[in-house]
Scaffold this active site. Structure first.
Site, PDB file in Angstrom:
ATOM      1  N   TYR A   1       3.856   2.210  13.431  1.00 16.23           N
ATOM      2  CA  TYR A   1       3.963   3.322  12.560  1.00 16.23           C
ATOM      3  C   TYR A   1       3.583   4.440  13.040  1.00 16.23           C
ATOM      4  CZ  TYR A   1      -0.433   1.339  10.283  1.00 16.23           C
ATOM      5  OH  TYR A   1      -1.677   1.392  10.240  1.00 16.23           O
TER       6      TYR A   1
ATOM      7  N   HIS B   1       0.867  -1.277   0.154  1.00 19.15           N
ATOM      8  CA  HIS B   1      -0.052  -0.168   0.177  1.00 19.15           C
ATOM      9  C   HIS B   1       0.817   1.192  -0.082  1.00 19.15           C
ATOM     10  CE1 HIS B   1      -2.902  -2.691   2.606  1.00 19.15           C
ATOM     11  NE2 HIS B   1      -2.873  -3.005   1.398  1.00 19.15           N
TER      12      HIS B   1
END
Length: 473
Positions: free
Chosen positions: A136, A73
């Site tokens: 993240y 992605h």
């Protein structure tokens, strides 16, 4: 789980531009281990630029089993990836428009490593240990209006060597259906917005940057910088740069009550709004300033370190705008002088007077250099392309300083007329008996551009540019 202890904080480049791997110090003892996963001060001291990417969200993906596979992605934001527990095999594919499209990088990450993933680079991973926590930071929030790009995990061109074959792991239905590289629509660059696009500098910027889907040129009728709705007028997170070529430049009218209001609105209020938007969205703000921020009394050329001391309203508003822009983390302030471009200007006026047989009186006690918009536009392009350090840059034509009187005589000469037809007069004499207010002019407008040239920014010779300008049809 094996973790490498005792690393020094450092960064490693990869074949994908902007994608960098970080080695993180991990400290362990009988109780376990500790690391500073994100330490802005130390990263800045180490020369790592990442601390200023402006994260707004921290996410964690916990994976129970070995072989959990996710991606590929690419989102319109930057991402800082690390592992809290466990270990992953990570794969990244550049899906941005450009020469590096399709470039692949793979590596393993454990708690002692992290990776910075720039906007538009496809991100994916496969867990190598159970109970892996993949974390993240991102610098934008998900939006249905944003652009997203995907790549099939099994793409033959990328040819990622997954440690565990894809037919042996659990993959989501969406990931299975993502396109091959040949069918991927590349992620476009972040947008560039040019304000004041119909002015002299705006036209030069159009010629310099060209027409592309990611470059937007806006006039005042298309984007009102003083509007209270400016913050929501665009999805500002899609923009990487704003070049502010809009300004109020009627120096004499600015001395009237109405002109003063308009000058402050365009040169200060609008600039404050752009500075706020740029700061909030991580945008580089390019701002064009003026020699009028100085009083012109210095003996010698003005450097970027000289303290501003504007004489009139126009200069005061430009100095105020400079101060606002200087607070934006990523900014370029270009101070320039005696600007010449397409449209009405001093050079065109002198050429017209010469042709019509009119002998002008021109001030001979103001000293400076002509600056052509083509050179300002090229300087802006160079600063952006090289990611030069933020700050103030003097951008003027080069060559010996001269006066408006000298320039007028040169225009007459270059257009085939007798330069002796031009007579000199002092500034005070020229404006004696003028109808209406007259703005004070700095007598010394010479800007020292040696530091700008040393930074690799191209600057044209004022005399050469003047001849080229007059030779154009």
């Amino acid at each position: 789980m094996s973790i490498e202890f005792g690393k020094s904080l450092s960064v490693r480049e990869t074949p994908i531009p902007g994608l960098v791997v970080l080695d993180l110090p991990v400290h362990g003892d009988a109780r376990g281990w500790f690391k500073e996963n994100w330490q802005r001060e130390k990263m800045t001291a180490a020369g790592i630029e990442l601390p200023d990417f402006g994260p707004v969200q921290n996410n964690i993906s916990f994976n129970d089993a070995v072989g959990t596979t996710r991606g590929i992605h690419a989102e319109p934001w930057d991402k800082y990836v690390s592992v809290a527990t466990g270990r992953i095999f990570g794969a990244w594919v550049d899906l941005r428009e450009g020469d590096s499209f399709g470039a692949v990088f793979t590596t393993e990450l454990d708690p002692s490593t992290a990776i910075f993933v720039p906007r538009g680079v496809g991100n994916s991973y496969q867990t190598l240990e159970p109970d892996t926590a993949y974390t993240y930071l991102v610098n934008d929030h998900w939006s249905p209006d944003a652009t997203y790009t995907f790549l099939n995990l099994a793409d033959e061109t990328a040819a990622i060597a997954w440690p565990i074959p894809l037919d042996e792991v659990e993959i989501s239905a969406k990931d299975i259906q993502h396109p091959r590289l040949v069918d991927v629509v590349p992620m476009p660059p972040q947008k560039i917005l040019v304000t004041g696009a119909n002015g002299q500098l705006g036209l030069a910027l159009r010629a310099e940057f060209g027409d592309h889907p990611w470059i937007e040129y806006a006039s005042r009728t298309e984007l009102d910088l003083t509007s209270p709705e400016l913050d929501t007028a665009r999805r500002w997170r899609d923009y990487g740069t704003i070049i502010n070529a809009a300004a109020y430049t009627k120096v004499d009218v600015a001395e009237t009550p109405e002109g003063r209001t308009e000058a402050w609105a365009a040169n200060v209020t609008a600039v404050a709004a752009l500075a706020r938007i740029a700061t909030a969205n991580g945008i580089t703000l390019v701002h064009v300033s003026s020699d009028y921020v100085f009083d012109g009394t210095k003996d010698g050329a003005y450097s970027t370190d000289d303290v501003v001391s504007p004489l009139g309203v126009y200069g005061q508003t430009k100095a105020a705008g400079d101060a606002l822009v200087s607070a934006v983390p990523r900014h370029y302030i270009l101070r320039t002088s005696w600007v010449i471009g397409e449209g009405n200007n001093f050079v065109r006026t002198m050429a017209s007077l010469a042709e019509r047989g009119i002998d002008p009186r021109v001030v001979d006690d103001q000293v400076g250099r002509l600056t052509f918009t083509v050179d300002i536009a090229a300087a802006i392009r160079a600063l952006l392309d090289t990611r030069a350090p933020a700050g103030v840059y003097n951008v003027t034509g080069q060559g010996e300083p001269t006066t408006w009187f000298d320039i007028a005589r040169r225009v007459f000469e270059l257009t085939g007329h007798d330069p002796a037809r031009v007579s000199g007069v002092s500034t005070d004499e020229y404006f004696a008996g003028a109808q209406g207010p007259v703005a004070p002019r700095p007598l010394n407008s010479v800007l020292d551009a040696r530091a700008t040239e040393a930074a690799g920014v191209p600057l044209g010779d004022a005399g050469v540019r003047l001849r080229e300008y007059l030779e154009r049809p």
